[in-house]
Scaffold this motif. Structure first.
Motif, short mmCIF file in Angstrom:
data_model
loop_
_atom_site.label_atom_id
_atom_site.label_comp_id
_atom_site.label_asym_id
_atom_site.label_seq_id
_atom_site.Cartn_x
_atom_site.Cartn_y
_atom_site.Cartn_z
N SER A 179 0.83 -1.20 0.00
CA SER A 179 0.00 0.00 0.00
C SER A 179 0.87 1.25 0.00
N ASP A 181 1.86 4.92 1.20
CA ASP A 181 1.76 5.82 2.34
C ASP A 181 1.99 7.24 1.82
N HIS A 183 2.25 10.05 3.21
CA HIS A 183 3.20 10.83 4.00
C HIS A 183 4.64 10.48 3.58
N VAL A 184 4.92 9.18 3.41
CA VAL A 184 6.25 8.75 2.99
C VAL A 184 6.55 9.26 1.58
#
Length: 287
Positions: A179, A181, A183-184
């Motif tokens: 999945s 992310d 934010h990353v």
């Protein structure tokens, strides 16, 4: 044969790696920044044979010209010993020329109990010829309805570029069951905008294609992240992006390599059209 830790400016390390730079631009970029731990394998007569880096985040880059040479078995046993003594380290992936990646992967699986979760195989290509594509200065209008602008990106453009980067990662980077992310992605792309040379194509004020460098070596740069939104494909945008990047890099005196998935025939045709030729195989293994 022995395995030693060494500084990124170690003379033997540099003399080993630099002749193979085009096969290991990612490794060289870490050497130049000095932001990983570096290791050198020496033969019994003191000859530097192979080298690899290990980051705190668990990324392994390498330059293993003898991966299937006369010292392969000795190198494998040394790597097994190394990873067995570092079993508590978290390993994320191995990135580099295919034979070298296979050697490190074998050592990790055997000695550290690691399991390969996913691996991707690529063709490694080098820019050999100048293409007859569009000039570096892109025409600003195709017709009265379509306005195009090709720009060099900077960190202040993060929010407007992020949807394009997310689309790219979902389609080209993430592997099955992984999945994204956001934010990353935002942090890593902001870092790229600060440290790499990235260009994007805007159509009527919306970014629809992009590309740039993802590793900066001494004589070579590695291109990557070349992507066009599905709704905007087959219009020549990727060719325009790639020709523009090539002109920029050539003006800086840099040679270019990139890698593309072995099954991605449209991408391989594009790169061939733009003057790239196959020089080897590349692999990324995720743990």
């Amino acid at each position: 044969m022995t395995l030693i830790s060494c500084a990124p400016d170690n003379a033997d390390l540099l003399s080993l790696v630099m002749p193979y730079e085009k096969l290991a631009v990612g490794f060289v970029s870490h050497l130049l920044r000095g932001d990983s731990h570096f290791f050198l394998l020496r033969s019994d007569d003191g000859q530097a044979c192979d080298a690899f880096s290990l980051s705190d985040g668990g990324q392994i880059f390498h330059c293993l010209p003898d991966a299937y040479g006369v010292w392969r078995q000795e190198a494998l046993e040394l790597l097994k010993d190394f990873f067995a003594s570092h079993r508590d380290h978290a390993y994320y992936n191995v990135i580099g020329e295919e034979k070298g990646s296979d050697l490190i992967k074998e050592a990790l699986v055997s000695a550290a109990g690691q399991k390969v979760q996913h691996e991707e195989h690529y063709e490694l290509l080098e820019k050999k010829t100048d293409s007859a594509g569009l000039p570096a200065t892109l025409r600003t209008m195709r017709d009265e309805y379509e306005k195009l602008a090709l720009v060099r990106c900077n960190p202040d453009m993060l929010d407007s570029l992020l949807p394009l980067q997310i689309a790219y990662e979902k389609e080209e980077v993430l592997w099955q069951n992984e999945s994204l992310d956001p934010h990353v992605t935002r942090l890593s792309f902001h870092h790229a905008l600060r440290n790499q040379q990235i260009f994007a194509l805007a159509k009527n004020g919306r970014f629809v294609a992009k590309g740039g460098t993802n590793a900066l070596g001494k004589k070579y740069v590695q291109l990557g992240g070349i992507y066009t939104l599905p709704s905007e494909r087959k219009k020549g945008y990727a060719t325009e992006i790639l020709n523009h990047i090539s002109a920029e890099m050539q003006a800086q005196g840099k040679k270019m390599v990139l890698f593309a998935k072995t099954k991605n025939e449209p991408a391989l045709r594009l790169y061939e059209k733009c003057g790239f030729c196959k020089i080897g195989r590349f692999e990324i293994a995720y743990f």
